[in-house]
Design an enzyme around this catalytic site. Structure first.
Site, short mmCIF file in Angstrom:
data_model
loop_
_atom_site.label_atom_id
_atom_site.label_comp_id
_atom_site.label_asym_id
_atom_site.label_seq_id
_atom_site.Cartn_x
_atom_site.Cartn_y
_atom_site.Cartn_z
N ILE A 1 0.88 -1.17 0.00
CA ILE A 1 0.00 0.00 0.00
C ILE A 1 0.92 1.22 0.00
O ILE A 1 2.09 1.13 0.36
CB ILE A 1 -0.98 0.02 1.20
CG1 ILE A 1 -0.23 0.03 2.54
CG2 ILE A 1 -1.94 -1.15 1.14
CD1 ILE A 1 -1.16 0.16 3.76
N ASP A 2 0.40 2.36 -0.41
CA ASP A 2 1.21 3.57 -0.52
C ASP A 2 1.79 3.97 0.84
O ASP A 2 1.22 3.65 1.89
CB ASP A 2 0.38 4.74 -1.05
CG ASP A 2 -0.05 4.56 -2.49
OD1 ASP A 2 0.57 3.73 -3.19
OD2 ASP A 2 -1.00 5.25 -2.91
N GLN A 3 2.90 4.70 0.79
CA GLN A 3 3.54 5.16 2.02
C GLN A 3 2.58 5.95 2.89
O GLN A 3 2.54 5.79 4.12
CB GLN A 3 4.76 6.02 1.68
CG GLN A 3 5.49 6.58 2.91
CD GLN A 3 6.70 7.42 2.55
OE1 GLN A 3 7.00 7.61 1.38
NE2 GLN A 3 7.41 7.92 3.54
#
Length: 305
Positions: A119-121
């Site tokens: 998942i994105d940062q």
């Protein structure tokens, strides 16, 4: 620092990968891959030949995980699930990255454990991790076969009055712009993508809506782009819904917190991976985040008031 450059000594001449297998318990494949990546130095010169030999003193860069005390939400024999905070990377960007989720996983569960998806940062929430090589392959296959049911929560700008099913193809930009590093867009030449959006609660005083998002495909930035496309960009998104000059300032880390809140409505991206449901080895699992996302949204948006 997770990447450590350590001095080592080989008593007698031998192939470097055999030394790493014996002394550091790598598999042959792992040892040769690290040598090929230039992690082993003889007289300060990287060795890249996987069949190269060593004798005497040399240096080796390897990953030594650290912990910041993040406890998993769920622990099973074959997998664990972490509730990742916003801002934490899944994997290190480079050798200077001070900490990422893979640190926590390998520190607690050993070198054979690995993260099964991304998942994105800036996205917070559930990350499924395998505890061994076999379960890693099997869990990744669940994602590839689209048998993993995922639900996200997001706070978006504007009022979402009814259920939306967004089916728009997504394409990563390939122009000369500096934002090619990040930006994905709806485009007829892109890959088929589908996201369902259910409104949960409207906050009239902020003109924002809490929604549940169900992605049926796993494209990069899918939920963010689809919501932006229907004119309900996610609160706190520093890219989708922003002017190009401000996107570049964010990517170059030149956008301060106050300006970001002013532009996007919050200090972080208000997107949260809230539920995972899947079958593994004839058992069904339903994992739900323990984070109070409503409270988190309230605190994040109140920072700008």
């Amino acid at each position: 620092m997770p990447f450590v450059r350590k001095k080592m000594f080989a008593q007698e001449k031998k192939k470097a990968f055999l030394y790493l297998i014996k002394e550091l318990d790598y598999t042959q494949k792992e040892a040769q891959r690290l040598i090929a990546k230039g992690r082993l130095f003889v007289n300060d010169i990287p060795m890249t030949r996987t069949a190269g030999e060593i004798e005497g003193e040399f240096e080796f860069i390897y990953f030594e995980p650290i912990t910041r005390g993040l406890k998993p939400t769920k622990v099973e024999e074959e997998f664990v699930v972490f509730d990742k905070p916003s801002g934490v990377l899944i994997h290190p960007q480079n050798r200077r990255t001070p900490y990422s989720l893979i640190d926590e996983l390998k520190y607690q569960f050993g070198r054979d454990s690995n993260i099964a998806h991304r998942i994105d940062q800036e996205t917070s929430g559930l990350v499924l991790c395998a505890r061994n090589k076999q379960s890693e392959r099997d869990i990744k296959m669940i994602f590839e076969e689209r048998e993993m049911k995922k639900k996200y929560l997001a706070l978006v700008h504007g009022e979402v009055k009814e259920y939306l099913s967004i089916e728009e193809p997504l394409l990563r930009r390939e122009d000369e712009s500096a934002i090619v590093r990040m930006v994905v867009k709806v485009h007829k030449d892109g890959k088929a993508s589908k996201t369902d959006v259910h409104p949960l609660k409207y906050f009239a005083d902020k003109d924002m809506t809490l929604v549940e998002c169900i992605p049926y495909t796993g494209r990069q930035h899918q939920i963010r782009v689809h919501l932006f496309h229907v004119k309900h960009s996610i609160v706190g998104d520093p890219i989708y819904g922003q002017k190009e000059e401000n996107i570049i300032r964010f990517l170059d880390k030149e956008l301060d917190a106050k300006k970001r809140i002013e532009l996007s409505g919050a200090s972080r991206l208000l997107l949260h991976a809230n539920e995972l449901e899947f079958e593994l080895y004839d058992s069904m699992y339903h994992v739900q985040s323990k984070v109070d996302f409503d409270e988190l949204c309230l605190n994040s948006t109140n920072e700008c008031e």
